[in-house]
Write a protein that holds these residues in place. Structure first.
Motif, short mmCIF file in Angstrom:
data_model
loop_
_atom_site.label_atom_id
_atom_site.label_comp_id
_atom_site.label_asym_id
_atom_site.label_seq_id
_atom_site.Cartn_x
_atom_site.Cartn_y
_atom_site.Cartn_z
N ARG A 3 0.81 -1.22 0.00
CA ARG A 3 0.00 0.00 0.00
C ARG A 3 0.84 1.27 0.00
NH1 ARG A 3 -4.06 -1.29 4.74
NH2 ARG A 3 -4.22 -3.47 4.21
N HIS A 4 1.95 1.23 0.76
CA HIS A 4 2.76 2.45 0.83
C HIS A 4 3.43 2.75 -0.51
CE1 HIS A 4 6.27 -0.17 1.37
NE2 HIS A 4 5.59 -0.78 2.32
N ASP A 5 3.74 1.73 -1.31
CA ASP A 5 4.29 1.97 -2.65
C ASP A 5 3.24 2.60 -3.56
OD1 ASP A 5 6.70 0.96 -1.85
OD2 ASP A 5 6.50 -0.96 -2.91
N PHE A 7 0.71 4.42 -2.52
CA PHE A 7 0.53 5.78 -2.01
C PHE A 7 1.62 6.71 -2.54
CE2 PHE A 7 1.79 8.89 1.25
CZ PHE A 7 0.66 9.70 1.24
N VAL A 8 2.87 6.27 -2.49
CA VAL A 8 3.99 7.10 -2.95
C VAL A 8 3.86 7.36 -4.45
CG1 VAL A 8 6.50 7.16 -3.30
CG2 VAL A 8 5.57 6.46 -1.10
N SER A 33 9.43 7.42 0.99
CA SER A 33 9.83 6.01 0.93
C SER A 33 10.87 5.68 1.99
CB SER A 33 10.37 5.67 -0.45
OG SER A 33 9.34 5.77 -1.41
N VAL A 36 9.08 5.47 5.34
CA VAL A 36 8.31 4.22 5.41
C VAL A 36 9.26 3.05 5.67
CG1 VAL A 36 6.92 2.59 4.07
CG2 VAL A 36 6.35 5.02 4.06
N TRP A 39 10.27 3.08 9.26
CA TRP A 39 9.16 2.61 10.09
C TRP A 39 9.03 1.09 10.04
CZ3 TRP A 39 6.04 4.47 13.71
CH2 TRP A 39 4.89 3.74 14.03
N GLU A 40 9.13 0.53 8.84
CA GLU A 40 9.05 -0.93 8.68
C GLU A 40 10.23 -1.63 9.36
OE1 GLU A 40 6.61 -2.81 7.22
OE2 GLU A 40 5.45 -0.96 7.09
#
Length: 163
Positions: A3-5, A7-8, A33, A36, A39-40
């Protein structure tokens, strides 16, 4: 696709369309990125604990210790419930930045106030260099740590406990 990819990608496209500046959009995408990723990575730190035969508690750390993982790392320790001797093993971890050094200093202060001794084991040479400023607050136990050498063809190295 994560999802974060997604979103970016959408964010970079929107910034490019609205501001007509692809370079700025890519820069913002790279920064997001990186955040994120941090965070990961912070969620990847693991602390396994067990008691030794001598009655001390042994914490095995896996994953990098850096600014994003400091809170999770500190929450894993029970200073009041731990015995007088506590060992933290960094064999599968690495102290990466000054936030991690500060976390180790806070942890050692907590154990010192409780009258307990904290030992750090299996630190890499760069981690030891970062911890030099901690001085007497942290007991860096490098005596028990093995020396690893690179094997060279035709040359045999023996393990030397003192080196």
């Amino acid at each position: 696709m994560p999802r974060h990819d997604i979103f970016v990608g959408i964010l970079v496209a929107l910034i490019t369309i609205v501001l007509h500046n692809l370079a700025l959009a890519v820069l913002i995408g790279v920064i997001i990125s990186a955040l994120v990723f941090a965070w990961e990575s912070a969620r990847n730190i693991r602390v396994h604990q067990h008691w030794t035969e001598t009655g001390s508690k042994y914490y095995e750390i896996s994953g990098p210790l850096f600014f994003g993982a400091v809170t999770t790392f500190l929450e894993q320790f029970d200073v009041t419930g731990d015995p007088d001797e506590v060992v933290i093993d960094f064999k599968d971890s690495r102290v990466a930045d000054m936030s991690a050094i500060d976390a180790l200093n806070k942890l050692t202060e907590r154990y010192a106030k409780a009258g307990k001794k904290l030992h750090l084991k299996h630190l890499s040479s760069d981690c030891i260099a970062l911890l030099q400023n901690a001085g007497s607050e942290i007991d860096v136990n490098i005596v028990d740590d093995p020396t690893y050498r690179v094997a060279v063809e035709g040359v045999s190295y023996k393990k030397n406990a003192g080196n």
